[in-house]
Design an enzyme around this catalytic site. Structure first.
Site, mmCIF file in Angstrom:
data_model
loop_
_atom_site.group_PDB
_atom_site.id
_atom_site.type_symbol
_atom_site.label_atom_id
_atom_site.label_comp_id
_atom_site.label_asym_id
_atom_site.label_seq_id
_atom_site.Cartn_x
_atom_site.Cartn_y
_atom_site.Cartn_z
ATOM 1 N N GLY A 225 0.792 -1.225 0.000
ATOM 2 C CA GLY A 225 0.000 0.000 0.000
ATOM 3 C C GLY A 225 0.822 1.271 0.000
ATOM 4 N N ASN A 226 2.050 1.207 0.599
ATOM 5 C CA ASN A 226 2.890 2.404 0.660
ATOM 6 C C ASN A 226 3.380 2.822 -0.723
ATOM 7 O OD1 ASN A 226 4.644 0.063 0.590
ATOM 8 N ND2 ASN A 226 6.330 1.440 1.070
ATOM 9 N N LYS B 168 -9.539 -8.728 8.026
ATOM 10 C CA LYS B 168 -8.800 -7.831 7.118
ATOM 11 C C LYS B 168 -9.117 -6.367 7.403
ATOM 12 C CE LYS B 168 -6.387 -6.856 3.351
ATOM 13 N NZ LYS B 168 -4.940 -7.112 3.267
ATOM 14 N N LYS C 242 -3.647 -9.349 -0.754
ATOM 15 C CA LYS C 242 -3.022 -9.178 -2.064
ATOM 16 C C LYS C 242 -1.777 -10.040 -2.230
ATOM 17 C CE LYS C 242 0.799 -6.243 -1.656
ATOM 18 N NZ LYS C 242 1.045 -6.518 -0.256
ATOM 19 N N LYS D 163 2.661 -12.404 4.142
ATOM 20 C CA LYS D 163 3.751 -12.313 3.172
ATOM 21 C C LYS D 163 4.624 -13.567 3.225
ATOM 22 C CE LYS D 163 3.877 -7.256 3.308
ATOM 23 N NZ LYS D 163 2.486 -7.183 3.783
#
Length: 314
Positions: free
Chosen positions: A10-11, A128, A215, A277
């Site tokens: 997102g960053n 989430k 994601k 991740k």
């Protein structure tokens, strides 16, 4: 020519301290694309995926606040809308960067559906986080008005975020099309925001379901689908750490599969941040991927050369 899936955090699109104005997001995306072009110049065929947590959260607020005037849209439709929105920004910025280094490559954004199980446990216990941070009074307002579910965020002060179901991705419905485009030399932006979650109903018809898929897990499924050699996750930190944030914090340059599984089971990687991740990287290596990399955006180019990041290996 090796194939790679790059998952942008997102960053790469909106920093947490920013309001989220379009010019801010475009500025961030342009910086991200300048790094991605360096990878393309190394000869990789790439697929790009990205998160949408801030964007879909803000879009849902717009739906609710505008409800007295126009009909609000459900989460899966907002997922589709943010795929188009963010894909547009990445596609435009990347085309400009490619033109700047005199490459001849096409870029396309593909609206992507991802099959999930309608009985996934997440639909009964959502986890989430999406959208902005709220204080207690704001939280109670949205709970009472819309029936939203919130969870307290572990940070200084009392802060909450809305949580929605995040079911496990099963299959990318447009996988064959993504693979065909990639093989033809097109740079594909796909499965944005984890993809649009869909299920099969009792009549065997595909229909959307209100959720936001992680994601990184969806990106890994995408990497499997196109037969990627490398799966790279770009996030806020330069590498993976054991005992993150503690005095005994230790960076990991190389992480073998069995060690990754062990550390994940021990709880080294929190569910809301590094956990998905690492899980995604484990799945990719188990599938047969050559290498998975977790690093920050600014480190991406050097990480490919083995100088930065954490490299998850068989």
């Amino acid at each position: 020519m090796k194939k790679m899936v790059i998952a942008l955090g997102g960053n790469a699109i909106k920093h947490w301290e920013q309001e989220g104005y379009l010019d801010e997001q475009f500025q961030n995306v342009r910086k991200s694309c300048s790094h991605i072009v360096k990878i393309i110049q190394k000869g990789f065929r790439i697929v790009i995926t990205h998160g949408n947590g801030p964007q879909v959260g803000n879009l849902l607020i717009q739906q609710e606040e505008g409800a007295p005037i126009v009909p609000p849209q459900p989460i899966d439709v907002c997922d589709a809308m943010t795929q188009g929105q963010i894909g547009y920004m990445i596609q435009q910025a990347l085309l400009n960067e490619i033109k700047g280094v005199r490459l001849d490559r096409s870029v396309v954004t593909l609206i992507t559906q991802v099959m999930v199980d309608r009985e996934d446990p997440e639909f009964y216990n959502p986890t989430k986080p999406i959208g902005p941070f709220y204080n207690r009074s704001q939280k109670e307002k949205y709970e009472n008005q819309w029936g939203h579910v919130f969870k307290r965020i572990k940070m200084k002060g009392e802060h909450y975020r809305r949580v929605v179901p995040s079911p496990d991705p099963i299959k990318i419905l447009e996988a064959n099309l993504v693979k065909d485009l990639l093989e033809s030399g097109v740079i594909v932006i796909a499965s944005g925001g984890g993809g649009i979650p869909v299920v099969l109903d009792d009549q065997g018809q595909i229909r959307g379901i209100e959720a936001v898929i992680d994601k990184d897990l969806a990106g890994e499924k995408l990497a499997e689908s196109v037969g990627a050699d490398i799966f790279m996750i770009l996030t806020e930190v330069d590498q993976v750490y054991l005992n993150f944030g503690k005095k005994e914090q230790k960076g990991l340059r190389t992480l073998r599969l069995e060690k990754a599984k062990k550390y994940l089971q021990e709880g080294q990687f929190p569910v809301g941040s590094m956990g998905p991740k690492i899980e995604a990287c484990i799945r990719f290596i188990e599938y047969g991927g050559e290498r998975a990399i977790i690093t920050c955006l600014d480190c991406a180019d050097e990480a490919l050369d083995g100088k930065k990041g954490t490299h998850i290996l068989p």
